[in-house]
Design an enzyme around this catalytic site. Sequence first.
Site, PDB file in Angstrom:
ATOM      1  N   SER A   1     -14.106  35.913  44.766  1.00  0.00           N
ATOM      2  CA  SER A   1     -14.977  36.993  44.072  1.00  0.00           C
ATOM      3  C   SER A   1     -16.107  36.339  43.068  1.00  0.00           C
ATOM      4  CB  SER A   1     -14.199  38.030  43.056  1.00  0.00           C
ATOM      5  OG  SER A   1     -14.898  39.011  42.664  1.00  0.00           O
TER       6      SER A   1
ATOM      7  N   ASP B   1     -13.412  41.598  48.815  1.00  0.00           N
ATOM      8  CA  ASP B   1     -13.297  40.809  47.615  1.00  0.00           C
ATOM      9  C   ASP B   1     -11.952  40.017  47.735  1.00  0.00           C
ATOM     10  OD1 ASP B   1     -12.644  39.893  44.932  1.00  0.00           O
ATOM     11  OD2 ASP B   1     -12.955  41.743  43.954  1.00  0.00           O
TER      12      ASP B   1
END
Length: 504
Positions: free
Chosen positions: A179, A319
Site C-alpha cells: 500500500s 491493497d
Amino acid sequence: MSKKLIASRLKDLAQAGNYREWREIAYELDYLEGADAWKQDETSDDYDYLLIRERLQLMRELRRRGNVRELTFQLAEGLHGNLGNTSNPALYGYARVGSKRLIEEYVEEAARCLDYICVGDFPNFSDDEKVLFFKRTGASFGRSALLLSGGATLGMFHLGVIKALWENALLPRVLSGSSAGSIIAGMVATRTDAQLPAIFDPNSLNLAAFQRVSFVQLIKGSTLMETSRLADCLGANIGEESFVQAFERTRRILGVTVSPAELHQQPRLLNYLTAPNVLVRKAVQASCAIPGVFEPVTLEARDFDGSVTPYMRSKQWIDGSLAHDLPLLRLARLHNVNHYIVSQTNPHVVPFLRDNAGRRRGLSNLTSEIVKVAGRDVVKVAREHLHSYAAGRVVDKLNDILQQRYSGDVTLFPEHSPRQLMRMLSNPSSDDIRGYIRAGEQATWPKLERIRLQTRISRAFEDCLQWLKDRAEERQMTKLRPRLKTVRPAKTAVELEIGARMHS
C-alpha cells in the site's frame, strides 16, 4: 545537579537536528544515567557472555596467526545471527546507544575477520575458495530486509526512516512495501544512490495521489477517489521500469505485495524473480488500491519486444496490506532474509506495538492480547454462521488482517496525532512531508546502533562478495587484453569501505 543536567540534556536530545548530534547527547546521558557502566560489564543473564567471550578470543588469535584455513573453518561453524542470544531485545533497551561492549567487540571482530579473508593474499587459499566460503557461510548467516507497511498518507513517515538508514549506510538492499509503503519502496528501488537524496525534498515529489470523485460519480457506484490521479502520481515518482530493469540498474531488490480482488487467487509478492517484467508503477498502484477508495488494478508488463501489455489480463488486484502487509516468509524463501526491520504506520496496529524498553504502548500486554484473541474468535464464529458469499468474503478479509504479523526484529513506528489520522486520505503539503520525515528520523535514531550491530556481519558478507566479483572481472578483462597496457580503475565504494575497516 545531575538530575537537572539530565533533564536539560533530555530536552536537547528531543531537539537534536541530526543523528550525530543526537548520538553525542545520548552517549552523555548513558554516562550520567549509569548505562555506560552496564555496557562495560560483560556479564548478564540475558545472553551467553561466556560463549561470546570464547568466540571473540578464538577469532582474534586465528587472525593474528594468519591461519586462514582454520579461521574460515571456525567462522563457517560458528557464525550465527543470534549466537548466544546476542539479539535479545533486552540487551538493547538499557542503554540509549549500543549494547554490551563485549557484543560490540565480537561483532566488529567477526566483520574484521571477513575483511581479512577477503582482501588478504594467501598462497594456499585462492579467490575461488574465498568466493565459495563467502557464498556458503553468507547463505547460512542470512541477510536483512526493510519492510514498509501501509497507512495511506501516514506512510510518508517511511521517508524519514529511509533517510536515517541511508545517511548512516544502513539501508538494506532488500526492500518490501505494501500500500503506501510500496510507494516509498518503489521510489527508493528505482533510484541509484546518487539519485536518492531527491526523495527527501518535498518539492521534488508528486504526492497528489488523492482526488475525490464528484457526487454524481459517487452515487453511480464509483470509488471515493479518482484512480487516474493515483496513476499519474506513481508515474511521476516511479517511472516506467519493470522490476528486473530497476534491479539491474540500482541493484536494489524490491518486493511489492498485492491482494486478489476475486476468489481463487492468493496474495502475491511481486519482484524481479516472481514477476520480472511487471511494471513497478502498476504493481504499486495495485498495492494502493484500497477497496472502495480506488478501483482494482490490472497489472501491466513489458512483452518480449519491450511493448507494454496487460499481465494476467483477466485478473485484478487490490491493497497489499489487507492480506500481506509484511511478507516475512516469502522474503525468507526468495532472498535468504532472516532479519527484519519494519517501519509500521497502520493506525490499527501502532497502538499495540512495543516501545524501546519492551513495554506496550497505549494498551497493556493483557488488554492487547485480549483484544487480539477476542477479535479472532468473533471472526471465526461469524464465518461459521454467515452463508452469504459477499458477507463471507468480508469476514475472510477481516480474518486476514487479524492473523498477520505486523512487527519485525526491529520495529519503528510514529506517534499518530488526531489531525494526521483525520487527514489519512488527503494530499500532504510540503510542511506535512517535512514533519513526517522528521518524525521518521527521530523514531529511527534510537534504533540505529542496534540495527548497525545486528546487520554488521551480513553487510560484510555482501561487501566482500562484491569486492571479489569486481576483482575477478578486472582480471578477466586483463586476460582479454594481454597486449594492451591496463590501468587499474579507481577503487569502488566497496573497496574503499573494506579498506577503511581493515585499517581502522
